[in-house]
Design an enzyme around this catalytic site. Structure first.
Site, PDB file in Angstrom:
ATOM      1  N   LYS A  28      24.309 -44.974 -47.438  1.00 50.00           N
ATOM      2  CA  LYS A  28      23.236 -44.753 -46.306  1.00 50.00           C
ATOM      3  C   LYS A  28      22.015 -45.028 -46.895  1.00 50.00           C
ATOM      4  O   LYS A  28      21.202 -45.361 -45.772  1.00 50.00           O
ATOM      5  CB  LYS A  28      23.649 -43.505 -45.547  1.00 50.00           C
ATOM      6  CG  LYS A  28      22.962 -43.404 -44.357  1.00 50.00           C
ATOM      7  CD  LYS A  28      23.377 -42.132 -43.622  1.00 50.00           C
ATOM      8  CE  LYS A  28      22.693 -41.930 -42.046  1.00 50.00           C
ATOM      9  NZ  LYS A  28      23.194 -40.548 -41.595  1.00 50.00           N
ATOM     10  N   GLU A  42      20.433 -38.614 -34.546  1.00 47.43           N
ATOM     11  CA  GLU A  42      21.174 -37.416 -34.747  1.00 47.43           C
ATOM     12  C   GLU A  42      20.427 -36.185 -34.495  1.00 47.43           C
ATOM     13  O   GLU A  42      21.144 -35.309 -34.103  1.00 47.43           O
ATOM     14  CB  GLU A  42      21.246 -37.677 -36.532  1.00 47.43           C
ATOM     15  CG  GLU A  42      22.081 -38.560 -37.304  1.00 47.43           C
ATOM     16  CD  GLU A  42      21.864 -38.783 -38.563  1.00 47.43           C
ATOM     17  OE1 GLU A  42      21.339 -37.841 -39.290  1.00 47.43           O
ATOM     18  OE2 GLU A  42      22.749 -39.459 -39.199  1.00 47.43           O
ATOM     19  N   ASP A  96      16.516 -31.657 -39.422  1.00 46.25           N
ATOM     20  CA  ASP A  96      17.578 -32.409 -39.761  1.00 46.25           C
ATOM     21  C   ASP A  96      17.219 -32.697 -41.313  1.00 46.25           C
ATOM     22  O   ASP A  96      16.767 -33.806 -41.380  1.00 46.25           O
ATOM     23  CB  ASP A  96      18.103 -33.389 -38.736  1.00 46.25           C
ATOM     24  CG  ASP A  96      19.302 -33.941 -39.185  1.00 46.25           C
ATOM     25  OD1 ASP A  96      20.018 -33.811 -40.157  1.00 46.25           O
ATOM     26  OD2 ASP A  96      20.139 -34.974 -38.497  1.00 46.25           O
ATOM     27  N   ASP A  98      29.550 -39.111 -36.636  1.00 46.45           N
ATOM     28  CA  ASP A  98      28.355 -38.961 -37.609  1.00 46.45           C
ATOM     29  C   ASP A  98      28.814 -39.494 -38.783  1.00 46.45           C
ATOM     30  O   ASP A  98      29.566 -39.172 -39.666  1.00 46.45           O
ATOM     31  CB  ASP A  98      28.485 -37.261 -37.938  1.00 46.45           C
ATOM     32  CG  ASP A  98      27.192 -37.412 -38.598  1.00 46.45           C
ATOM     33  OD1 ASP A  98      26.314 -38.097 -39.205  1.00 46.45           O
ATOM     34  OD2 ASP A  98      27.180 -35.841 -39.254  1.00 46.45           O
TER      35      ASP A  98
END
Length: 556
Positions: free
Chosen positions: A70, A171, A195, A8
């Site tokens: 990210k 994800e 999420d 992850d």
């Protein structure tokens, strides 16, 4: 073959896991940490620090410590959220030659892919230490709402790190797999995965039946996450200090780094308590050279008032996925929370309001995605076959029509893999090529969508206007990676196709980054004190991958 690990790659923290006979399990670092901060720093000695060591020295080396990249990977420097990040980041965000958002470290521009590769390499090292064997293959997760550029940039980061990324996995899908939604009941169930991580927000609705996970719709915001809450707190506290002392912490990287760290700690404390204290002695100097101390109580109600607009942004993607899936909140049997920001009480209240039920909190939101990636790695390796994943496209894919029109070829939430064919005809006599611009997005005005690149079909045979027809085939595979092929119909021969991307790293740039890293690590090895001098130094291992071949057209 070596094991395939699950990673992850998070905005705030990253995690690595593996599947064994007991199921997926998180692999802790040699220091016992189950997650690793996604922080990379260049120390004055030239050493590259990753994770906890990088975070520890962030305050004293703020301009050379990079986090949250990210949010930058596969993005343009002029995007609104990139501009917002650059405004409060202690490091410099700069524009690459193609307009991508990069960072400047010690006077040298570096891509987010290179930064991410250091984190991936750390995940690989943790796995190798825990498993006591070499690791070269991984399943890496990305937000479901990542577009083509962001997914390819993640793959490039893996290449630089010496990892073969065998699958890019969304994800939310990984979380549902790790949660074991397919084992809870033997009947068809409809679930939602909410999420909200450090930098991105995803909402996916999926049906689970007989071990098959079918994603019905997905949405979200790749520029919304816990870091926005942190940044809002930083801005408000900085305004407070400016009003009191006329000191602008936003122009002081060291003070800004201390304030950011304090706000992050306070936010975590406020997830379970009603108030927290920010105490930073000698955080700056005023215009008279006198020290400025920060000592201020912050309440949860206060932070919720500051971030009310961020909470409101969560509703629209959820509403849209209900429409896309043809469902209502009453059709959802369970809502699974993923991502550290879902610990925030106001977020849980929003979820309960939107879905009409209390969300499930039976999983560790920081680890469940990595565990799902490991579970899927086991499926790919043939170690288990108890689940099948059917995912969908996150965005519309189409072409530019006229000056600003957008013609959708593959609608969002199309089941993967998907393929579409489109015929094009020449518009002038003896036309040599056809040029088509590909875009990804949901706006009717193509200028508001993400330009993927230009497809040039050349080498067409001569003929009158409209007599030569070319079939364009667009394919999106199970990882949402797009490929393009073309064929001239009259002869049956394939025409030359060039997809000219508007961003990302070229193969030549990837080779240069790998080569530069080798040189830097060799220099660090030479600078390291020898054992004869009685010093022990953390020397990086020179286990870089073989340099990939550069296509001839890029050597120029």
């Amino acid at each position: 073959m070596s094991k395939i690990i699950g990673i992850d790659l998070g905005t705030t923290n990253s995690c690595v896991a593996v599947l064994d006979e007991r199921g997926p399990r998180v692999l802790p670092s040699p220091e016992g940490e189950r997650t690793t901060p996604s922080v990379v720093a260049w120390a004055p000695t030239g050493e590259v620090l990753v994770g906890v060591p990088a975070r520890r020295q962030a305050v004293t080396n703020a301009a050379q410590t990079v986090f949250g990249t990210k949010r930058l990977i596969g993005r343009k420097v002029n995007a609104d959220d990139v501009t917002a990040l650059a405004r409060t980041a202690p490091y410099r965000v700069v524009a690459a030659a193609n307009g991508d958002a990069w960072v400047r470290i010690a006077g040298a521009p570096r891509s987010p892919q290179e930064i991410a590769s250091h984190v991936l390499r750390r995940m690989r090292a943790i796995a190798e230490a825990a498993l006591d064997e070499p690791v070269t293959r991984a399943v890496v997760t990305v937000p479901a709402y990542f577009d083509e550029h962001q997914r390819q940039a993640t793959r490039d980061a893996g290449t630089i790190a010496g990892l073969d990324i065998v699958r890019i996995l969304n994800e939310p899908t990984a979380a549902a797999l790790a949660y074991g939604a397919h084992r809870i009941s033997d009947r068809r169930r409809t679930i939602a995965v909410f999420d909200l991580g450090g930098g991105t927000f995803d909402i996916s609705i999926m049906s689970v039946d007989s071990g098959i996970f079918e994603v019905l719709a997905t949405g979200g915001d790749s520029a919304l996450g816990g870091e926005d809450w942190d940044r809002r707190m930083v801005e408000r506290i900085a305004d407070h200090l400016f009003d009191q002392h006329r000191v602008d912490l936003m122009q002081n990287p060291v003070a800004l780094g201390r304030l950011r760290e304090a706000c992050e700690v306070a936010k975590k404390q406020l997830s379970s308590e009603r108030e927290a204290w920010l105490r930073l002695p000698f955080v700056a100097q005023d215009q008279h050279g006198e020290p400025v101390n920060l000592e201020r109580k912050v309440t949860r109600d206060e932070v919720e008032a500051w971030t009310k607009d961020l909470l409101e942004k969560l509703a629209a993607p959820c509403t849209r996925v209900f429409t896309d899936a043809g469902l209502t909140p009453a059709d959802i049997e369970e809502v699974i929370l993923v991502g550290g920001m879902t610990r925030w009480p106001a977020v849980q209240q929003v979820v309960e309001h939107l879905f009409g039920k209390k969300p499930s909190k039976n999983v560790n939101p920081d680890e469940v995605v990595a565990m799902g990636a490991a579970a899927y790695a086991g499926i790919l390796a043939g170690d288990t076959d108890d689940a099948t994943l059917l995912d969908v496209t996150p965005h519309d894919l189409g072409i530019k029509v006229g000056e600003s029109g957008f013609s959708v070829l593959i609608p969002r939430n199309s089941m993967l893999p998907v393929r579409v064919r489109k015929l094009f005809a020449t518009t002038s006599p003896d036309q040599k090529f056809v040029s088509i611009e590909l875009y990804q997005g949901e706006h009717a005005d193509v200028r508001r969508n993400r330009r993927l690149g230009q497809v040039v079909l050349d080498g067409l045979p001569p003929g009158p206007s409209g007599s030569v027809r070319v079939e364009l085939v667009l394919t999106i595979d199970v990882e949402s990676i797009m490929s393009v092929t073309a064929r001239e119909l009259s002869t049956g021969k394939e025409a030359g196709v060039t997809l000219r991307p508007t961003g990302g790293l070229s193969q030549k740039e990837i080779v240069e980054i790998i080569s530069r890293r080798r040189d830097e690590e060799t220099a660090a090895l030479r600078r390291a004190p020898s054992a004869a001098e009685g010093s022990v130094s953390r020397v990086p291992t020179l286990d870089m991958p073989a340099l990939p071949r550069v296509p001839d057209d890029e050597k120029k």
